[in-house]
Design an enzyme around this catalytic site. Structure first.
Site, mmCIF file in Angstrom:
data_model
loop_
_atom_site.group_PDB
_atom_site.id
_atom_site.type_symbol
_atom_site.label_atom_id
_atom_site.label_comp_id
_atom_site.label_asym_id
_atom_site.label_seq_id
_atom_site.Cartn_x
_atom_site.Cartn_y
_atom_site.Cartn_z
ATOM 1 N N HIS A 2 -5.019 8.051 2.115
ATOM 2 C CA HIS A 2 -5.207 6.611 1.949
ATOM 3 C C HIS A 2 -5.134 5.927 3.299
ATOM 4 O O HIS A 2 -4.331 6.300 4.151
ATOM 5 C CB HIS A 2 -4.146 6.019 1.008
ATOM 6 C CG HIS A 2 -2.759 6.483 1.273
ATOM 7 N ND1 HIS A 2 -2.300 7.710 0.839
ATOM 8 C CD2 HIS A 2 -1.730 5.916 1.930
ATOM 9 C CE1 HIS A 2 -1.043 7.865 1.225
ATOM 10 N NE2 HIS A 2 -0.674 6.787 1.903
ATOM 11 N N GLY A 31 5.096 10.368 7.922
ATOM 12 C CA GLY A 31 5.543 9.338 6.995
ATOM 13 C C GLY A 31 4.756 9.279 5.702
ATOM 14 O O GLY A 31 4.863 8.307 4.950
HETATM 15 P P1 5GP Z 1 2.354 6.596 2.539
HETATM 16 O O1 5GP Z 1 3.826 6.474 2.822
HETATM 17 O O2 5GP Z 1 2.057 7.853 1.737
HETATM 18 O O3 5GP Z 1 1.487 6.475 3.756
HETATM 19 O O4 5GP Z 1 1.977 5.334 1.663
HETATM 20 C C1 5GP Z 1 2.049 5.295 0.288
HETATM 21 C C2 5GP Z 1 1.922 3.846 -0.112
HETATM 22 O O5 5GP Z 1 1.635 3.786 -1.488
HETATM 23 C C3 5GP Z 1 3.185 3.022 0.125
HETATM 24 O O6 5GP Z 1 2.888 1.910 0.970
HETATM 25 C C4 5GP Z 1 3.588 2.586 -1.286
HETATM 26 O O7 5GP Z 1 4.122 1.271 -1.323
HETATM 27 C C5 5GP Z 1 2.289 2.690 -2.051
HETATM 28 N N1 5GP Z 1 2.456 2.990 -3.461
HETATM 29 C C6 5GP Z 1 3.249 3.956 -3.996
HETATM 30 N N2 5GP Z 1 3.152 3.957 -5.336
HETATM 31 C C7 5GP Z 1 2.277 2.972 -5.654
HETATM 32 C C8 5GP Z 1 1.761 2.489 -6.909
HETATM 33 O O8 5GP Z 1 2.092 2.964 -8.001
HETATM 34 N N3 5GP Z 1 0.876 1.460 -6.849
HETATM 35 C C9 5GP Z 1 0.490 0.905 -5.647
HETATM 36 N N4 5GP Z 1 -0.392 -0.115 -5.724
HETATM 37 N N5 5GP Z 1 0.940 1.340 -4.462
HETATM 38 C C10 5GP Z 1 1.829 2.359 -4.466
#
Ligand code: 5GP
Ligand code: ZN
Length: 112
Positions: free
Chosen positions: A98, A91
């Site tokens: 992160h 996912g």
């Molecule tokens: P992943 O799906 O890769 O584990 O999580 C990526 C996270 O980054 C998601 O929860 C998404 O909402 C967050 N995210 C994506 N773009 C941005 C952004 O430009 N700013 C912030 N603060 N969060 C972001």
């Protein structure tokens, strides 16, 4: 480096910052899945968990300690969840590692 989270950590793209030091950066998620939902990232660009090396052990420990400390500061004394997604089947959508920290609501398992 054309990486969204590198740019956020460098202050080139705005974010609601919670904490920063020489190694890590923490900020609120833009699309929160819980009343508390923030991300802890290393300042160093690491694309996925599979790219971590022995040299990163202290860094990942520091990320987890930062997650715990900020969760406490944000009132998650009843508990919280830490999630790291790895690669597409895990996912992951942003390819800079992160930790998600979610709290202030009841979590369930399995997440689906
Ligand atoms: P992943 O799906 O890769 O584990 O999580 C990526 C996270 O980054 C998601 O929860 C998404 O909402 C967050 N995210 C994506 N773009 C941005 C952004 O430009 N700013 C912030 N603060 N969060 C972001
Ligand atoms: Zn990056």
């Amino acid at each position: 480096m054309d990486c969204l989270f590198c740019k956020i950590a460098a202050g080139q793209i705005p974010a609601r910052t919670l904490y920063e030091d020489d190694q890590v950066f923490a900020f609120h998620d833009i699309a929160p899945q819980a009343p508390v939902h923030f991300l802890v990232i290393p300042k160093k660009h690491v694309p996925t968990l599979n790219h971590l090396t022995d040299e990163d052990k202290a860094l990942t420990g520091h990320m987890l300690h930062t997650a715990q400390r900020l969760a406490a500061e944000l009132g998650c004394d009843e508990g919280f969840r830490v999630v790291m997604n790895c690669n597409h089947q895990g996912g992951q959508t942003v390819y800079h590692i992160h930790m998600h920290v979610l709290g202030q609501r009841q979590m369930h398992w399995p997440p689906g």
